[in-house]
Design a protein around this motif. Sequence first.
Motif, PDB file in Angstrom:
ATOM      1  N   MET A   1     -11.987  -1.855  -3.187  1.00  0.00           N
ATOM      2  CA  MET A   1     -11.328  -1.237  -3.089  1.00  0.00           C
ATOM      3  C   MET A   1     -10.645  -0.766  -4.247  1.00  0.00           C
ATOM      4  N   ASP A   2     -10.445  -0.164  -4.838  1.00  0.00           N
ATOM      5  CA  ASP A   2      -8.971  -0.382  -6.526  1.00  0.00           C
ATOM      6  C   ASP A   2      -8.337   1.366  -5.322  1.00  0.00           C
ATOM      7  N   GLY A   3      -7.110   1.072  -5.950  1.00  0.00           N
ATOM      8  CA  GLY A   3      -6.123   2.171  -5.785  1.00  0.00           C
ATOM      9  C   GLY A   3      -5.891   2.617  -3.899  1.00  0.00           C
ATOM     10  N   ASP A   6      -1.802   2.169   1.415  1.00  0.00           N
ATOM     11  CA  ASP A   6      -1.741   2.620   2.634  1.00  0.00           C
ATOM     12  C   ASP A   6      -3.107   1.903   3.925  1.00  0.00           C
ATOM     13  N   PRO A   7      -2.448   0.659   3.620  1.00  0.00           N
ATOM     14  CA  PRO A   7      -2.981  -0.418   4.503  1.00  0.00           C
ATOM     15  C   PRO A   7      -3.652   0.816   6.133  1.00  0.00           C
ATOM     16  N   ARG A   8      -3.751   1.568   6.558  1.00  0.00           N
ATOM     17  CA  ARG A   8      -4.189   2.578   7.385  1.00  0.00           C
ATOM     18  C   ARG A   8      -5.675   3.037   6.366  1.00  0.00           C
ATOM     19  N   ASN A   9      -5.399   3.121   5.166  1.00  0.00           N
ATOM     20  CA  ASN A   9      -7.004   4.120   4.945  1.00  0.00           C
ATOM     21  C   ASN A   9      -7.675   2.268   4.765  1.00  0.00           C
ATOM     22  N   ARG A  31      -0.609  -4.512  -6.108  1.00  0.00           N
ATOM     23  CA  ARG A  31      -0.966  -2.780  -5.961  1.00  0.00           C
ATOM     24  C   ARG A  31      -1.875  -2.868  -5.508  1.00  0.00           C
ATOM     25  N   ALA A  32      -2.653  -3.112  -4.219  1.00  0.00           N
ATOM     26  CA  ALA A  32      -2.905  -2.710  -3.161  1.00  0.00           C
ATOM     27  C   ALA A  32      -2.674  -3.678  -1.820  1.00  0.00           C
TER      28      ALA A  32
END
Length: 80
Positions: A1-3, A6-9, A31-32
């Motif tokens: 999962m790139d980009g 937000d930890p909730r996402n 950057r993640a």
Amino acid sequence: MDGITDPRNLGAIVRSASAFGATGVVVPERRAAGVTAGAWKSSAGTLANIPVAQATNLSRQLKAYQKAGCFVAGLDAAAA
């Protein structure tokens, strides 16, 4: 999962990925979003059952998984 920053996402995406049959997810090292308490909460416990790997170079790691025989799927929200 790139980009995903937000930890909730991250937690919600891991929960959805598991529901669709994913057996693991790969996130960039920098950057993640990381696996934090917020990610655990939004994953509704799914993070206990699905491994999350960190990769220094996401593109190179996905190519290595493909060469090893793994099925790699990519989605783009901006695609036509």
